[in-house]
Design an enzyme around this catalytic site. Structure first.
Site, mmCIF file in Angstrom:
data_model
loop_
_atom_site.group_PDB
_atom_site.id
_atom_site.type_symbol
_atom_site.label_atom_id
_atom_site.label_comp_id
_atom_site.label_asym_id
_atom_site.label_seq_id
_atom_site.Cartn_x
_atom_site.Cartn_y
_atom_site.Cartn_z
ATOM 1 N N TYR A 189 0.870 -1.060 0.070
ATOM 2 C CA TYR A 189 0.049 0.079 -0.066
ATOM 3 C C TYR A 189 0.947 1.216 -0.078
ATOM 4 O O TYR A 189 0.397 2.158 0.585
ATOM 5 C CB TYR A 189 -0.608 0.161 1.092
ATOM 6 N N TYR A 224 -14.869 -5.375 2.685
ATOM 7 C CA TYR A 224 -13.330 -5.711 2.697
ATOM 8 C C TYR A 224 -13.049 -7.109 3.115
ATOM 9 O O TYR A 224 -13.247 -7.267 4.261
ATOM 10 C CB TYR A 224 -12.375 -4.701 3.267
ATOM 11 N N ASP A 261 -17.151 -13.253 7.934
ATOM 12 C CA ASP A 261 -15.865 -13.193 8.078
ATOM 13 C C ASP A 261 -15.558 -12.381 9.185
ATOM 14 O O ASP A 261 -15.489 -11.167 9.313
ATOM 15 C CB ASP A 261 -15.251 -12.047 6.681
ATOM 16 N N LYS A 292 -5.699 -12.678 11.372
ATOM 17 C CA LYS A 292 -5.423 -11.518 12.266
ATOM 18 C C LYS A 292 -5.076 -12.086 13.639
ATOM 19 O O LYS A 292 -4.125 -12.606 14.054
ATOM 20 C CB LYS A 292 -6.416 -10.694 12.324
HETATM 21 C C1 LIG Z 1 -7.835 -7.689 6.938
HETATM 22 C C2 LIG Z 1 -8.933 -8.564 6.424
HETATM 23 C C3 LIG Z 1 -9.099 -9.425 5.564
HETATM 24 C C4 LIG Z 1 -7.866 -10.121 4.890
HETATM 25 O O1 LIG Z 1 -6.728 -10.464 5.601
HETATM 26 P P1 LIG Z 1 -5.104 -10.737 5.175
HETATM 27 O O2 LIG Z 1 -4.700 -11.443 6.065
HETATM 28 O O3 LIG Z 1 -4.611 -9.075 5.305
HETATM 29 O O4 LIG Z 1 -5.212 -11.156 3.805
HETATM 30 C C5 LIG Z 1 -9.899 -10.394 5.270
HETATM 31 N N1 LIG Z 1 -11.299 -9.750 5.922
HETATM 32 C C6 LIG Z 1 -11.250 -8.839 6.885
HETATM 33 C C7 LIG Z 1 -12.589 -8.621 7.773
HETATM 34 C C8 LIG Z 1 -10.240 -8.139 7.057
HETATM 35 O O5 LIG Z 1 -10.268 -7.266 8.003
#
Ligand SMILES: *Cc1c(COP(=O)(O)O)cnc(C)c1O
Length: 429
Positions: free
Chosen positions: A17, A145, A237, A266
């Site tokens: 980025y 996202y 997600d 994460k």
């Molecule tokens: C950060 C994020 C992703 C992508 O995860 P990466 O490990 O950066 O590929 C997918 N979904 C959500 C909700 C996120 O915050």
């Protein structure tokens, strides 16, 4: 400086980025300690964004480090077809007990984007394996996202970050996040694609990268009821919202209707190792059981279920399950609430608006009269924060903090004081 780490970096590294034409030399970080990052010159920064939302218990955590070290001596990695190992199995067992919903299998991958890719591929192949008419639509929320790989980009909001790839992204049907009064409208969109929708993917309660947008559990619950009545697979997600970020262990705990699949990454390893998980229910798993080889789920990564990453996940869970950690999460929320009520909303006035809190996250918008993502305001706030020993990274006009759970009262206060000083250097124009 020549030969400095920053200079050597500039010679060989392409950062994420990052527009390198404008980038200043990066700051070499030599040590992390709790919520603090320490650079090579001894400058100290509070990591107010948990190193891109991954860190839960602080940097350089001795308990997690020790566990990883011991596991590395025993078994650092092994191919995950034919073989298995204790950390992968134990982590799956422990997660299945605490995930919000009836999940029965864990599929490992490497990060949030791959966890989403796996869920999408499972959902699409599910209908094919069931010998049902092809379902070729995925539904997602506007401003979503879900990651940066092609599938996850396809189900994410389209804009600056995805424009170059738009011809290569599959069509997604976008719907509004539910609020009072728009459920009828959303329902009619769902009905207009009757029989064509393979899955619905959503970030429960919080669209983080989309600008820390929050929406209410009761409306999400109503929406999920609609999807379930229509027999559409739902993918939660929780890559960001998992592991306490929004207050409860998972955002899905506050809704009665549960997803068929859940994506995690994460905070999964406390922010120490790359690991992704896609959990699914028995219904999905069963659709892949067959003597027909074409019904196999042909997906995997070299580092699937890496033992070090799984061990870090187990260690992070140990810490997360302590009452002291859960208390700390609630304490951060209460601090945010007090700060917002007694100071931010009073001093921020017209410049810091739309103040909102969810769990450990505090967010607001800077009302500067400009609303482009790339503007000087976010850079100004970021740079000013750095000079005060704080690392913040606004999303356009949206300023937010998302500290590691171990942040101390003094550190949190320092961040708040910086926030209160924002109107001194940002003027409305
Ligand atoms: C950060 C994020 C992703 C992508 O995860 P990466 O490990 O950066 O590929 C997918 N979904 C959500 C909700 C996120 O915050």
């Amino acid at each position: 400086m020549k030969n400095s780490l920053g200079n050597r970096d500039s010679n060989v590294i392409w950062h994420p980025y990052t527009q390198h034409q404008k980038m200043e030399e990066p700051i070499p970080i030599v040590k992390g300690d709790g919520a603090l990052l320490i650079d090579e010159n001894g400058n100290i920064y509070i990591d107010a964004v948990s190193s891109w939302w991954v860190n839960l218990h602080g940097h350089g955590h001795p308990y997690i480090a020790e566990k990883i070290y011991k596991q590395a001596l025993a078994l650092e990695h092994v191919i995950f077809t034919h073989f298995t190992h204790e950390p992968a199995v134990t982590l799956a067992e422990r997660l299945l007990k605490i995930l919000p919903g009836k999940f029965s299998k864990i599929f490992y991958s490497d990060n949030g984007s791959t966890a989403v890719e796996v869920a999408l591929k499972m959902a699409i192949q599910f209908w094919i394996n069931k010998d049902q008419p092809r379902r070729n639509k995925i539904l997602a929320f506007y401003n979503a996202y879900h990651g940066d790989t092609f599938g996850s980009m396809s189900v994410s909001a389209r804009g600056l970050f995805t424009n170059s790839f738009k011809d290569f992204l599959f069509d997604t049907v976008f719907i509004e996040t539910p609020h009072t009064g728009n459920l009828g409208e959303i329902k009619s969109v769902i009905h207009s694609y009757k029989g064509q929708i393979a899955a619905f993917i959503f970030e429960p309660l919080l669209q983080a990268a989309g600008g820390m947008r929050m929406y209410e559990a009761k409306y999400l619950d109503e929406l999920l009821a609609v999807f379930q009545a229509e027999n559409i697979l739902c993918i939660a997600d929780e890559v960001l919202t998992g592991f306490g970020r929004t207050g409860p262990l998972f955002a899905g705990e506050s809704i009665a209707h549960h997803a068929d699949m859940i994506c995690l990454s994460k905070g999964l390893t406390g922010g120490t190792m790359a690991l992704g998980i896609t959990a699914c229910n028995q219904n999905i798993f069963n659709a892949f059981l067959s003597t027909d080889r074409a019904k196999t789920f042909y997906h995997g990564h070299s580092f699937t279920a890496n033992p070090l990453a799984c061990t870090a996940g187990l260690a992070s869970l140990d810490l997360l399950e302590k009452t002291s950690c859960r208390d700390q999460i609630q304490w951060i929320r209460r601090q945010h609430e007090e700060f917002a009520r007694n100071e931010l909303s009073v001093i921020g006035m017209e410049i810091m608006v739309n103040i909102r809190i969810m769990g450990t996250i505090l967010a607001f918008e800077l009302n500067t009269g400009k609303d482009e993502y790339i503007n000087e305001v976010s850079a100004t706030v970021m740079n000013k924060a750095l000079t005060r020993g704080i690392y913040l990274r606004p999303l356009g006009n949206t300023v937010y903090i998302m500290p590691p759970y171990c942040i101390t009262p003094e550190q949190l206060k320092k961040i708040y004081q910086f926030i209160l000083s924002i109107p001194d250097f940002i003027r409305k124009n």
